[in-house]
Scaffold this active site. Structure first.
Site, short mmCIF file in Angstrom:
data_model
loop_
_atom_site.label_atom_id
_atom_site.label_comp_id
_atom_site.label_asym_id
_atom_site.label_seq_id
_atom_site.Cartn_x
_atom_site.Cartn_y
_atom_site.Cartn_z
N CYS A 179 0.87 -1.18 0.00
CA CYS A 179 0.00 0.00 0.00
C CYS A 179 0.91 1.23 0.00
O CYS A 179 1.97 1.21 -0.61
CB CYS A 179 -0.96 -0.02 1.19
SG CYS A 179 -0.13 0.01 2.80
N ARG A 180 0.53 2.27 0.68
CA ARG A 180 1.38 3.46 0.76
C ARG A 180 2.41 3.34 1.88
O ARG A 180 3.60 3.51 1.67
CB ARG A 180 0.55 4.74 0.96
CG ARG A 180 1.40 6.01 0.85
CD ARG A 180 0.66 7.26 1.26
NE ARG A 180 0.46 7.33 2.70
CZ ARG A 180 1.40 7.67 3.59
NH1 ARG A 180 2.60 7.96 3.19
NH2 ARG A 180 1.13 7.71 4.87
#
Length: 135
Positions: free
Chosen positions: A94-95
């Site tokens: 993800c981030r």
């Protein structure tokens, strides 16, 4: 001396009980992996499926080449269609690592057997592509 041994025994039993409670059922769990190890896997192996669990707008801003986008919020239903092989090697990111951890747990619960949580793309020092495929 006897009291110290008894305390150590009680503590050891407590630690062992806690570890057993955290152990995955049937030996299935996701594995933490860093960006360097993922890059090595991608360079040396075929069939690795990169799963970006960010929102589509985040994915379009830049993602690892050939990653598929399955937002964490939809992973329970979308993974069934997008990831039909439960034996495939999945690398989830993800981030920053929060959603990848959540999604990795969901995938394991759904029966996927080779799930690797890379954490966040913010730790990926290699090439990325924009939504249109341009670097």
């Amino acid at each position: 001396m006897m009291k110290k041994s008894w305390v150590k025994s009680v503590l050891l039993v407590g630690v062992m009980t806690t570890a057993a409670a955290c152990a995955p059922v049937g030996g299935t769990a996701y594995h933490k992996i860093d960006a360097e190890a993922v890059k090595t896997m991608l360079d040396q192996e075929t069939g690795i499926v990169l799963v970006d669990v960010r929102r589509p707008d985040e994915y379009a801003q830049g993602h690892i080449p050939e990653a598929i986008n399955i937002p964490n919020e939809t992973i329970g239903t979308a993974a069934q269609d997008a990831l039909p092989d439960k034996e495939a090697t999945l690398v989830v990111y993800c981030r920053s690592g929060v959603r990848s951890r959540q999604a990795s747990g969901k995938l394991v619960d759904m029966g996927y057997r080779a799930v690797y949580d890379m954490g966040g793309i913010i730790h990926w020092p290699y090439d990325t592509v924009k939504g249109d495929g341009a670097k």
